[in-house]
Design a protein around this motif. Structure first.
Motif, PDB file in Angstrom:
ATOM      1  N   ILE A 173       0.838  -1.200   0.000  1.00 22.83           N
ATOM      2  CA  ILE A 173       0.000   0.000   0.000  1.00 22.83           C
ATOM      3  C   ILE A 173       0.873   1.249   0.000  1.00 22.83           C
ATOM      4  N   GLN A 174       1.890   1.255   0.854  1.00 21.74           N
ATOM      5  CA  GLN A 174       2.725   2.439   0.995  1.00 21.74           C
ATOM      6  C   GLN A 174       3.605   2.690  -0.227  1.00 21.74           C
ATOM      7  N   SER A 175       3.956   1.618  -0.939  1.00 25.23           N
ATOM      8  CA  SER A 175       4.773   1.782  -2.146  1.00 25.23           C
ATOM      9  C   SER A 175       3.926   2.132  -3.367  1.00 25.23           C
ATOM     10  N   PRO A 192      -4.879   3.201  -3.817  1.00 21.28           N
ATOM     11  CA  PRO A 192      -6.102   3.534  -3.083  1.00 21.28           C
ATOM     12  C   PRO A 192      -7.341   3.110  -3.867  1.00 21.28           C
ATOM     13  N   ASP A 193      -8.302   2.573  -3.154  1.00 14.94           N
ATOM     14  CA  ASP A 193      -9.589   2.110  -3.701  1.00 14.94           C
ATOM     15  C   ASP A 193      -9.485   0.797  -4.471  1.00 14.94           C
ATOM     16  N   SER A 194      -8.272   0.218  -4.551  1.00 18.08           N
ATOM     17  CA  SER A 194      -8.191  -1.095  -5.184  1.00 18.08           C
ATOM     18  C   SER A 194      -8.742  -2.145  -4.222  1.00 18.08           C
ATOM     19  N   VAL A 242      -7.564  -3.262   8.858  1.00 22.44           N
ATOM     20  CA  VAL A 242      -8.750  -2.443   9.129  1.00 22.44           C
ATOM     21  C   VAL A 242      -8.542  -1.621  10.397  1.00 22.44           C
ATOM     22  N   ASP A 243      -7.979  -2.258  11.443  1.00 25.87           N
ATOM     23  CA  ASP A 243      -7.719  -1.550  12.698  1.00 25.87           C
ATOM     24  C   ASP A 243      -6.754  -0.386  12.500  1.00 25.87           C
ATOM     25  N   GLU A 244      -5.797  -0.550  11.578  1.00 28.42           N
ATOM     26  CA  GLU A 244      -4.799   0.489  11.322  1.00 28.42           C
ATOM     27  C   GLU A 244      -5.341   1.569  10.389  1.00 28.42           C
ATOM     28  N   GLY A 245      -6.535   1.383   9.865  1.00 32.25           N
ATOM     29  CA  GLY A 245      -7.115   2.388   8.974  1.00 32.25           C
ATOM     30  C   GLY A 245      -6.600   2.321   7.556  1.00 32.25           C
ATOM     31  N   LEU A 246      -5.985   1.193   7.175  1.00 32.04           N
ATOM     32  CA  LEU A 246      -5.434   1.059   5.833  1.00 32.04           C
ATOM     33  C   LEU A 246      -6.421   0.421   4.854  1.00 32.04           C
ATOM     34  N   ALA A 286     -19.486  -5.867  -0.534  1.00 28.86           N
ATOM     35  CA  ALA A 286     -18.595  -5.507  -1.647  1.00 28.86           C
ATOM     36  C   ALA A 286     -17.194  -6.079  -1.485  1.00 28.86           C
ATOM     37  N   GLY A 287     -16.695  -6.130  -0.254  1.00 23.55           N
ATOM     38  CA  GLY A 287     -15.361  -6.667  -0.042  1.00 23.55           C
ATOM     39  C   GLY A 287     -14.456  -5.697   0.700  1.00 23.55           C
ATOM     40  N   SER A 288     -13.144  -5.946   0.634  1.00 21.29           N
ATOM     41  CA  SER A 288     -12.133  -5.140   1.331  1.00 21.29           C
ATOM     42  C   SER A 288     -11.391  -4.272   0.325  1.00 21.29           C
ATOM     43  N   PHE A 289     -11.296  -2.986   0.626  1.00 21.04           N
ATOM     44  CA  PHE A 289     -10.697  -2.023  -0.298  1.00 21.04           C
ATOM     45  C   PHE A 289      -9.596  -1.225   0.398  1.00 21.04           C
ATOM     46  N   VAL A 290      -8.531  -0.947  -0.359  1.00 23.15           N
ATOM     47  CA  VAL A 290      -7.431  -0.139   0.161  1.00 23.15           C
ATOM     48  C   VAL A 290      -7.906   1.291   0.363  1.00 23.15           C
ATOM     49  N   ARG A 291      -7.747   1.793   1.570  1.00 22.64           N
ATOM     50  CA  ARG A 291      -8.137   3.171   1.842  1.00 22.64           C
ATOM     51  C   ARG A 291      -7.047   4.132   1.400  1.00 22.64           C
ATOM     52  N   GLY A 292      -5.823   3.651   1.271  1.00 22.98           N
ATOM     53  CA  GLY A 292      -4.698   4.552   1.014  1.00 22.98           C
ATOM     54  C   GLY A 292      -3.867   4.622   2.268  1.00 22.98           C
ATOM     55  N   GLN A 293      -3.173   5.723   2.479  1.00 21.73           N
ATOM     56  CA  GLN A 293      -2.348   5.859   3.667  1.00 21.73           C
ATOM     57  C   GLN A 293      -3.228   6.009   4.897  1.00 21.73           C
ATOM     58  N   GLY A 294      -2.900   5.269   5.924  1.00 22.56           N
ATOM     59  CA  GLY A 294      -3.643   5.343   7.170  1.00 22.56           C
ATOM     60  C   GLY A 294      -3.305   6.610   7.928  1.00 22.56           C
ATOM     61  N   PRO A 295      -3.871   6.751   9.139  1.00 22.86           N
ATOM     62  CA  PRO A 295      -3.604   7.924   9.950  1.00 22.86           C
ATOM     63  C   PRO A 295      -2.102   8.110  10.158  1.00 22.86           C
ATOM     64  N   LYS A 296      -1.638   9.331   9.998  1.00 18.07           N
ATOM     65  CA  LYS A 296      -0.214   9.596  10.169  1.00 18.07           C
ATOM     66  C   LYS A 296       0.164   9.574  11.641  1.00 18.07           C
ATOM     67  N   LEU A 297       1.413   9.230  11.888  1.00 15.64           N
ATOM     68  CA  LEU A 297       1.942   9.306  13.238  1.00 15.64           C
ATOM     69  C   LEU A 297       2.252  10.761  13.562  1.00 15.64           C
ATOM     70  N   GLU A 298       1.812  11.208  14.715  1.00 18.87           N
ATOM     71  CA  GLU A 298       2.080  12.572  15.131  1.00 18.87           C
ATOM     72  C   GLU A 298       3.209  12.588  16.150  1.00 18.87           C
ATOM     73  N   GLN A 299       4.122  13.519  15.985  1.00 22.20           N
ATOM     74  CA  GLN A 299       5.191  13.713  16.956  1.00 22.20           C
ATOM     75  C   GLN A 299       5.335  15.192  17.230  1.00 22.20           C
TER      76      GLN A 299
END
Length: 253
Positions: free
Chosen positions: A34-36, A41-43, A70-74, A81-94
């Motif tokens: 997903i990240q590469s 997204p949406d696949s 799913v828990d990671e928001g990805l 319909a099935g499982s779809f890539v959301r794209g990048q999940g929530p970013k880590l905040e620092q």
């Protein structure tokens, strides 16, 4: 997904003996895809039964891997319909106002951090190191270049330089530099950070699993002892698709 697309789930691509449970390896592989951008997204992921057959694992294994995505928001699971890539999940905040190590930041978020040492040793200081750390040309610095990952996903590259008397042997540093410094009573208590943006070189892109020339965050940090002495100069490259750096502003008196 077509035959060529589903080939990325073949066990020869993602499974390695001794690298952890199959569901965890499959999860990490899909995160990386997903990240590469290999999984856009949406696949749509193959249906559970098909993915289990392609990956040569049980449906329970697939279910656990997808549930973690799913828990990671990805990944989104759409009823009927099935499982779809959301794209990048929530970013880590620092926070830019907190002096916290990468290891501590990941631990606070329940992520398993790891470090791969790319190079380390004692060297003559560069002009930047001499100026920032107040060193003479006859002094030496300990340098430590590390690839920082969370849950097996490359997150950042960090090059840290410290005076030899603060870090006499860079070989003693494990996952956390700050943990070592605290144990020695030499941990910094404040730091100044400068944030900018750069484009990845070929080497940096390969290490971070990103395209060459991708925009990332560049953060230079100078950290100080309570006495005011600078004892750490770190140049960090952080994935802007995974990181948000937050600064709190307050109204002055």
């Amino acid at each position: 997904m077509g035959g060529e697309d589903t080939a990325i789930f073949a066990p020869a691509v993602w499974f390695r003996e001794g690298r952890g449970p199959r569901y965890a390896q499959l999860y990490r592989h899909i995160v990386s895809a997903i990240q590469s951008g290999e999984l856009a997204p949406d696949s749509q992921l193959p249906p559970e039964r098909d993915l289990a057959e392609i990956a040569e694992v049980s449906r329970v294994t697939v279910r656990k891997a997808v549930a973690q995505l799913v828990d990671e928001g990805l990944v989104d699971q759409r009823r009927g319909a099935g499982s779809f890539v959301r794209g990048q999940g929530p970013k880590l905040e620092q926070s830019l106002s907190s002096l916290i190590s990468f290891t501590e930041n990941m631990l606070a978020r329940g992520r398993a951090s790891s470090s791969e040492v790319l190079s380390r040793g004692l060297f003559p200081p560069t002009p930047d190191e001499s100026m920032t750390l107040g060193l003479r040309t006859i002094d030496r610095v300990s340098r430590l270049e590390r690839l920082r990952s969370a849950d097996g996903v490359p997150m950042a590259l960090e090059m840290s330089s410290l005076p030899e008397d603060i870090l006499p042997d860079p070989e003693v540093v494990g996952t956390s530099l700050y943990q070592y410094l605290r144990g020695e009573g030499r941990a910094p208590t404040r730091a100044i950070q400068r944030v900018g943006a750069i484009n990845l070189s070929a080497r940096e892109a390969q290490l971070l699993a990103m395209p060459v020339g991708a925009a990332v965050l560049r953060i230079d940090r100078t950290a100080y002892l309570p006495s005011g002495r600078p004892i750490e100069f770190t140049k960090g490259i952080y994935r802007s698709d995974l990181y948000d750096f937050i600064a709190e502003l307050r109204l002055g008196d």
